[in-house]
Each structure stands twice: as C-alpha cells, then as structure tokens.
Scaffold this motif. Structure first.
Motif, PDB file in Angstrom:
ATOM      1  N   VAL A   1       7.888  -5.308   3.777  1.00  0.00           N
ATOM      2  CA  VAL A   1       6.487  -5.664   3.516  1.00  0.00           C
ATOM      3  C   VAL A   1       6.115  -7.052   4.015  1.00  0.00           C
ATOM      4  O   VAL A   1       4.939  -7.424   3.992  1.00  0.00           O
ATOM      5  CB  VAL A   1       6.166  -5.567   2.006  1.00  0.00           C
TER       6      VAL A   1
ATOM      7  N   TRP B   1       0.877  -6.872  -0.250  1.00  0.00           N
ATOM      8  CA  TRP B   1       2.322  -6.831  -0.019  1.00  0.00           C
ATOM      9  C   TRP B   1       3.097  -6.841  -1.331  1.00  0.00           C
ATOM     10  O   TRP B   1       4.171  -6.215  -1.426  1.00  0.00           O
ATOM     11  CB  TRP B   1       2.770  -7.963   0.894  1.00  0.00           C
TER      12      TRP B   1
ATOM     13  N   ARG C   1       2.853  -3.325  -2.774  1.00  0.00           N
ATOM     14  CA  ARG C   1       3.743  -2.420  -2.022  1.00  0.00           C
ATOM     15  C   ARG C   1       5.204  -2.692  -2.361  1.00  0.00           C
ATOM     16  O   ARG C   1       6.015  -1.764  -2.458  1.00  0.00           O
ATOM     17  CB  ARG C   1       3.507  -2.591  -0.518  1.00  0.00           C
ATOM     18  N   LEU C   2       5.555  -3.970  -2.539  1.00  0.00           N
ATOM     19  CA  LEU C   2       6.940  -4.322  -2.874  1.00  0.00           C
ATOM     20  C   LEU C   2       7.344  -3.696  -4.210  1.00  0.00           C
ATOM     21  O   LEU C   2       8.420  -3.097  -4.330  1.00  0.00           O
ATOM     22  CB  LEU C   2       7.086  -5.843  -2.934  1.00  0.00           C
TER      23      LEU C   2
ATOM     24  N   GLN D   1       7.768   0.043  -3.866  1.00  0.00           N
ATOM     25  CA  GLN D   1       9.018   0.376  -3.184  1.00  0.00           C
ATOM     26  C   GLN D   1      10.211   0.237  -4.122  1.00  0.00           C
ATOM     27  O   GLN D   1      11.093   1.104  -4.174  1.00  0.00           O
ATOM     28  CB  GLN D   1       9.216  -0.541  -1.974  1.00  0.00           C
TER      29      GLN D   1
END
Length: 374
Positions: free
Chosen positions: A50, A214, A217-218, A221
């Motif tokens: 990311v 980001w 998204r991190l 994930q």
C-alpha cells in the motif's frame, strides 16, 4: 557481513522463514520485544503493498545465512523512515543475539542518509546514539494465566477492577445475548469498528487515520492475513444482537499488539471498551500469549489495565550527508514542540480540551450541512 536490500516481493521464502524463526526464539535470548507483530515480515510486506519505497535490508553472515532484517521506507532523496511510521507501534532491527554491525555501514548499504523512528523497541544498541526521547509503552502480562492477572489487577487497582466487573454484570442483566468473539472473521464487524474509530477521531479533534486510504487498505489486508506465527485479530463484544465494542490488533505467538479499539457511544455507561480488554486478556492467555502491548501513549485506561511498562524511543540515525542535515532541521522543532506539550499536563490538558471542542464543532457541522440539490 554482507548487506543486501530487497523489495518486499523479492524476499525469498527461506529468508521469511529465517526472520520468523528469529522472532519466535527472541525471548529465549533475552530480547522478547523482537517478537512484536509490527516487526514481523507479514507487516512489512503488507505495508509494501500500500506504500511506495518499502525495502528490506538483509544482513548475512559469512556463510550467507540471514543474521538480521531491517524493513524501512525510502524516498528518492535517501530519507529513510521506519516501515509504517505513523501507524507502527514497534520498530527496529530483528537480529541474532550478539550481532555486531556498524550503523553507518548499514545506512550506506540501504542508500539512506538518515533513518527516522518513533517506536524503537528496547535492545537496539545499534541505534541508541540517535535516540532523542523515550516513552513508556504499557503492557498487560498474562503469561501466568488470566486468573493471576486479574488477581494482580484487583490488588493494584481494586476500585477500577470492582467497578469494571460490576458494569459487565449490569450489561449482562440489561442487554440481551451478551457475548464475546475473540477472533471475528466477519468483514462487516471490521467496517463497523473503522466507522466508530473515524467518528472518535473527529469527535476528539484528532486527525482521522482512516481518512487515509492506504491505512484503511493496510488494516483490511492485515485482517485477511493469517499464518501460523502471525494474524490480524478482530475482537468484538456483542450485546442486543450487535457489536458494542471492538478492537483490531496483530498477534504473534507471544504478543498481542493492541492497535485500534473503539466502542458504540450509546453503551458508554457500561464501559464496553474496558470489558472488551479484559475479555481479550482472558482469551489471549488461553492462547499462550505472554502479554498484550497497549502501545505508546498516556491513556487512563492503559494505566488502569497495565502490569508494567516497556520503553520505546524516537529519534534518527544519520551519516554525513546534506540530506540528513536538512531533515533534522525540519523535524527537530516539530518533535520538540509535540513532546513538550504531551509531557506537561498544564499544556496538554488545555490543548486536549481545545481539540475536543473543535471536534464537537466539526461533528455538528458534518451533521447539519446538507447537500444542495442540482
């Protein structure tokens, strides 16, 4: 020693296994802090998906075997930061015991003029010269079992323990279907937690971390990252058929790193966040976790729950380079001002009240402003 630098996707399975083995055995060599999930290869690889500029330095012995790993982020100008700086609660070099390494040699091999950190774990002699400030990072020790932890908590903070357990019983009497899920796999529960946390940031005048794509998204994930030594753990307290408190953190074999806790304000009178942390401690102890790391930063609930404190540091190491000089000139005043405010109650408390006031104003504006029709 040979030092090679890799992009995250270039790291071999053998190197990743060696990295994980170093972490799993770290407590046997007197360096348990190296087992922190934020120092794991899984975290570095997730950040690499990311964020640009993520690299991993691998130090090898004369036989070509890995002796140390340093994940970092690098700009084109050669400014280096700890991987995930700003959201990472543990940083440093994962290494074999007794490793001797020259700091400037490491920076040169990484193509860095400076490497900045803000949560450097203990036992990092390589970087000690660059430490500018140290901070407590409270932990909850559960290696002797939850009953032992709770008995110590009762002895140290009897009123807090009695009140929290009474609120849990009251929640059980007034709400239906109260239950705790230690490892919730429903993505909808994660979205609820992120919404609560964003609202909390806004309400208290803080910057909303999940407004940065980001970071969102991190977390997503890492929620889906699961291996034998590492996992993203979403813990949820349910009542009345819905989540009332939740926490997302990262786990290795011996450490559960607390990261994003939040709760439904409608249930605030029951202190669901505190109840959640006690249930997390109980479940973690049953899983063989040694301690829960509550992370750097002063919070009343951390002081109440902790059994002891670790120390983390901030600062930077440099080599002689104009980029390093310029970076220090920009960063020193900012850090000095922030640390002065947070360390002095007569400055922090007015600043905190102002932030919360601005947060309330911002929240009301968000609610009252309606989109115009076109």
């Amino acid at each position: 020693m040979d030092i090679s630098v890799y992009r995250p996707g270039e790291l071999t399975a053998a190197d990743r296994a060696a990295w994980t083995t170093m972490q799993s055995k770290a407590h046997l060599h007197g360096a348990p802090e190296l087992a922190n999930p934020f120092l794991s290869p899984e975290f570095a690889l997730a950040v690499g998906r990311v964020r640009r500029g993520v690299r991993i330095a691998v130090v090898r012995d004369p036989n070509g075997e890995p002796a140390a790993f340093l994940p970092f982020q690098r700009t084109a100008a050669g400014v280096g930061r700890a991987v995930g700086l700003g959201v990472s609660d543990a940083q440093g070099l994962v290494h074999r015991p007794g490793l001797a390494l020259d700091t400037r040699e490491l920076l040169r091999a990484c193509g860095l003029a400076v490497w900045e950190f803000d949560h450097l774990v203990g036992g990092q002699g390589l970087f000690e010269a660059g430490v500018s400030a140290t901070f407590p990072s409270p932990v909850m020790d559960v290696d002797q079992g939850y009953d032992t932890y709770l008995a110590e908590l009762r002895e140290r903070s009897p009123k807090f323990t009695r009140t929290t357990l009474a609120k849990e019983r009251r929640l059980g009497r007034t709400a239906s279907a109260v239950r705790y899920v230690h490892d919730e796999r429903d993505p909808a529960a994660l979205r609820t937690l992120m919404e609560w946390k964003s609202a909390q940031y806004r309400r208290t005048g803080r910057s909303d971390r999940f407004a940065h794509p980001w970071i969102a998204r991190l977390v997503e994930q890492l929620f889906h990252t699961r291996s034998e030594p590492f996992a993203g753990i979403l813990s949820v307290l349910y009542a009345d058929g819905k989540p009332v408190a939740a926490h997302f953190g990262l786990r290795t074999e011996r450490i559960l790193a607390c990261w994003f806790p939040a709760y439904d304000p409608a249930y605030a009178k029951y202190s669901p966040g505190l109840i959640l942390h006690l249930r997390m401690a109980e479940a973690a102890a049953a899983d063989g976790v040694a301690h829960l790391d509550l992370g750097r930063g002063h919070k009343e609930y951390k002081d109440s729950l902790k059994t002891r404190e670790l120390t983390v540091s901030e600062g930077w190491v440099t080599r002689r380079h104009p980029v390093a000089v310029g970076h220090r000139v920009r960063r020193v005043p900012v850090r000095a001002l922030r640390n002065t405010v947070t360390s002095r109650p007569e400055l922090f408390e007015p600043a905190d009240r102002l932030l919360k006031k601005m947060g309330r104003i911002r929240s009301r504006a968000t609610v009252t402003v309606k989109p115009t029709k076109t």
